[in-house]
Write a protein that holds these residues in place. Sequence first.
Motif: not given
Length: 378
Positions: A112-113, A140-143, A146-148, A151, A174, A177
């Motif tokens: 994961k990212t 950790y970012i769920e693919e 995405g980035l929210q 987070h 952001k 990312y």
Amino acid sequence: MKLYEYQAKEIFAKYGINIQKGELAKTPQEAKQVAAVIGGPVVLKSQVLVGGRGKAGGVKIVDDLSDVEKAAEKILETEIKGYKPNGILVLEKIEIKQELYLSIVFDRKMKKTVIIFSSFGGMDIEEVSKKHPQKIAKIYIEELLGLQDFHINRLLPLLNNDREILSKLKEIVKKLYSIYKKYDCLIVEINPLTLTENGELVALDGKMEIDNNAQYRQKSLVDTSNGIEEDPIELIGKQAGFVVIKLKGNISIISNGAGLALSTLDLLDKYNMGVANILDLSGGATPEKVIRAIKVVTQDKDVKGILFNIFGGITRCDEIARGIAGALNSIPEDISVVCRLQGTNRDEGINILKDVNLDADTDLEETVKNIVSTVNRG
Ligand code: GDP
Ligand code: MN
């Protein structure tokens, strides 16, 4: 493929992340000219593809412009961890209120990212994680998600609950990312991300590493980049006609085949032993080639032990053994050597090595255990 600080910062600026005013200079005269345009105190920064430049004399703050040329000359002739600088980034010096840390990394273990943030920037993040683990946040970012925003909101406590800084940080995370995604990065890092006296967040440093497997998608960067600089030991290997891969650890693996080398690495990992480098002899190695290979890997300062893993087919174990025996005098005393020989002319090979008092075995795991205990004993 790593990018230089100045290249990473060009990309940061394109995405609207604050950076200092400045430019790359190739000579002390150019540095002086850039500084004159900036017109105030400057920071001179050696452009090399390794971190820790500050401690190694690669970052100099120059308050008096008449000192720029001399300081630049000094930086240009200073090697950092074996690398010659590719130029000097001349930047407007900024006043730092606080140094933060921000990176986005692909975590291979978690697949994961992860966004890593710390309110303790400017030093090695490994050091922070040892000394101030409570000052680091990992998100950790769920693919698929995405980035929210939520987070990033988790970082609020680390910012002393300062919402104004949080909202500025949010923008930077952001943007970073987007860069991470767009450029197929393994890592993008800003260390330090600085909070200035007037409340701005500025990327004082920049590090980017592009996944080599994505080079075909990053053609423009690859073509314009002079950033494809290799590790010194990989370069020495290449010049000697080998593919060498530099890793982190103390064992050098020399074997005839990449798959064989990788399985050796896995086995060493099972015994918690890191690998300094891997050298592939490929098929049909002669004694001279083995001697050349040993010459390469012993130039790696991390190496404390060499493990030969040879599966003889076209390659003959006795030829390999002759090479090892022939190179023995040139191997520094603090480097231990063990050999696993199997296949063509195995017994001749083992006898040749026994004659020069070297450990040779037909079993790989035994050989691995042997080098692990020898190196651990020091
Ligand atoms: P690194 O050592 O290779 O990571 O190089 P950095 O670019 O991170 O710089 C190292 C350190 O130099 C920073 O952590 C700062 O403390 C200092 N530094 C760099 N640029 C400036 C600047 O513009 N102003 C001030 N005051 N310090 C700076
Ligand atoms: Mn840094």
